[in-house]
Design a protein around this motif. Sequence first.
Motif, PDB file in Angstrom:
ATOM      1  N   ASP A  52      30.038  10.354  29.247  1.00 45.01           N
ATOM      2  CA  ASP A  52      29.568  10.413  27.868  1.00 45.01           C
ATOM      3  C   ASP A  52      29.377   8.950  27.449  1.00 45.01           C
ATOM      4  OD1 ASP A  52      29.067  12.495  25.947  1.00 45.01           O
ATOM      5  OD2 ASP A  52      30.855  11.907  24.806  1.00 45.01           O
ATOM      6  N   HIS A  54      27.773   6.823  24.390  1.00 43.92           N
ATOM      7  CA  HIS A  54      27.118   6.777  23.083  1.00 43.92           C
ATOM      8  C   HIS A  54      26.945   5.364  22.538  1.00 43.92           C
ATOM      9  CE1 HIS A  54      27.671  11.060  22.938  1.00 43.92           C
ATOM     10  NE2 HIS A  54      28.973  11.018  22.770  1.00 43.92           N
ATOM     11  N   HIS A  87      33.638   7.958  19.761  1.00 43.41           N
ATOM     12  CA  HIS A  87      34.242   8.017  21.099  1.00 43.41           C
ATOM     13  C   HIS A  87      33.218   7.586  22.145  1.00 43.41           C
ATOM     14  CE1 HIS A  87      32.044  11.791  20.666  1.00 43.41           C
ATOM     15  NE2 HIS A  87      31.900  11.755  21.978  1.00 43.41           N
ATOM     16  N   ASP A 119      22.892  14.471  20.408  1.00 44.33           N
ATOM     17  CA  ASP A 119      24.065  14.540  21.276  1.00 44.33           C
ATOM     18  C   ASP A 119      23.674  15.212  22.582  1.00 44.33           C
ATOM     19  OD1 ASP A 119      26.643  14.044  21.976  1.00 44.33           O
ATOM     20  OD2 ASP A 119      27.569  15.400  20.521  1.00 44.33           O
TER      21      ASP A 119
END
Length: 210
Positions: A52, A54, A87, A119
């Motif tokens: 992940d 971001h 996060h 997302d």
Amino acid sequence: MAVSLEDRALVVIDVQNDFCPGGALAVGDGDSVVAPINRLLPKFGVRVLTQDWHPADHSSFADNHPGATPFSTVEMPYGTQVLWPAHCIQGTEGAAFHAKLETTAADLVIRKGFRSGIDSYSAFFENDHETATGLAGYLRERGVTKLCFAGLATDFCVAWSALDAVKQGFEVAVVTDACRAIDLDGSLDAAMSNMSKAGVDLVSVADLEA
Ligand code: VGL
Ligand code: ZN
């Protein structure tokens, strides 16, 4: 007789510091998936890790919606989005893999969620269900048809990845005891039932080590 996993891919979802105890979006007991995943990795012919990843201004972060609290939802052009604590910000320690995860065993690391406006729970498609990450093409070119998933979190990134994999025509298993869940408002029960209905095989580490 051990099941041969040589013709299968293990796709390890988001085993990153922020999803482990002490992290920004800690999943209960999240780090306990590391040891079983490390044991499984060498048994598979193809090994993929997802991360992940971001930007700080990501639209899934509650902080980027004035007045919003973490775990509330907003409507985005692509559907309902849960707002998370910030996060897995690109390049931070929180976005790094758990220090004990055997990352050297990976053939491919695929990053997702790197566009500010959308997302990406699934390792295959962003949350619009249209924008591809490239993983399906990679696996097809490697000639793999059978996939096993493990990692974090069962009810978000693991489930969305497994469901997309079925839609992409792969034969799919989720190693449930090598996953841990966030469990937001019944999301774990919903994810398990959606996966069963879709034909995802729910297996244990012991099943694969047998
Ligand atoms: C995840 C929430 C937000 C996951 C990632 O890896 O399941 N969940 N970003
Ligand atoms: Zn995320």
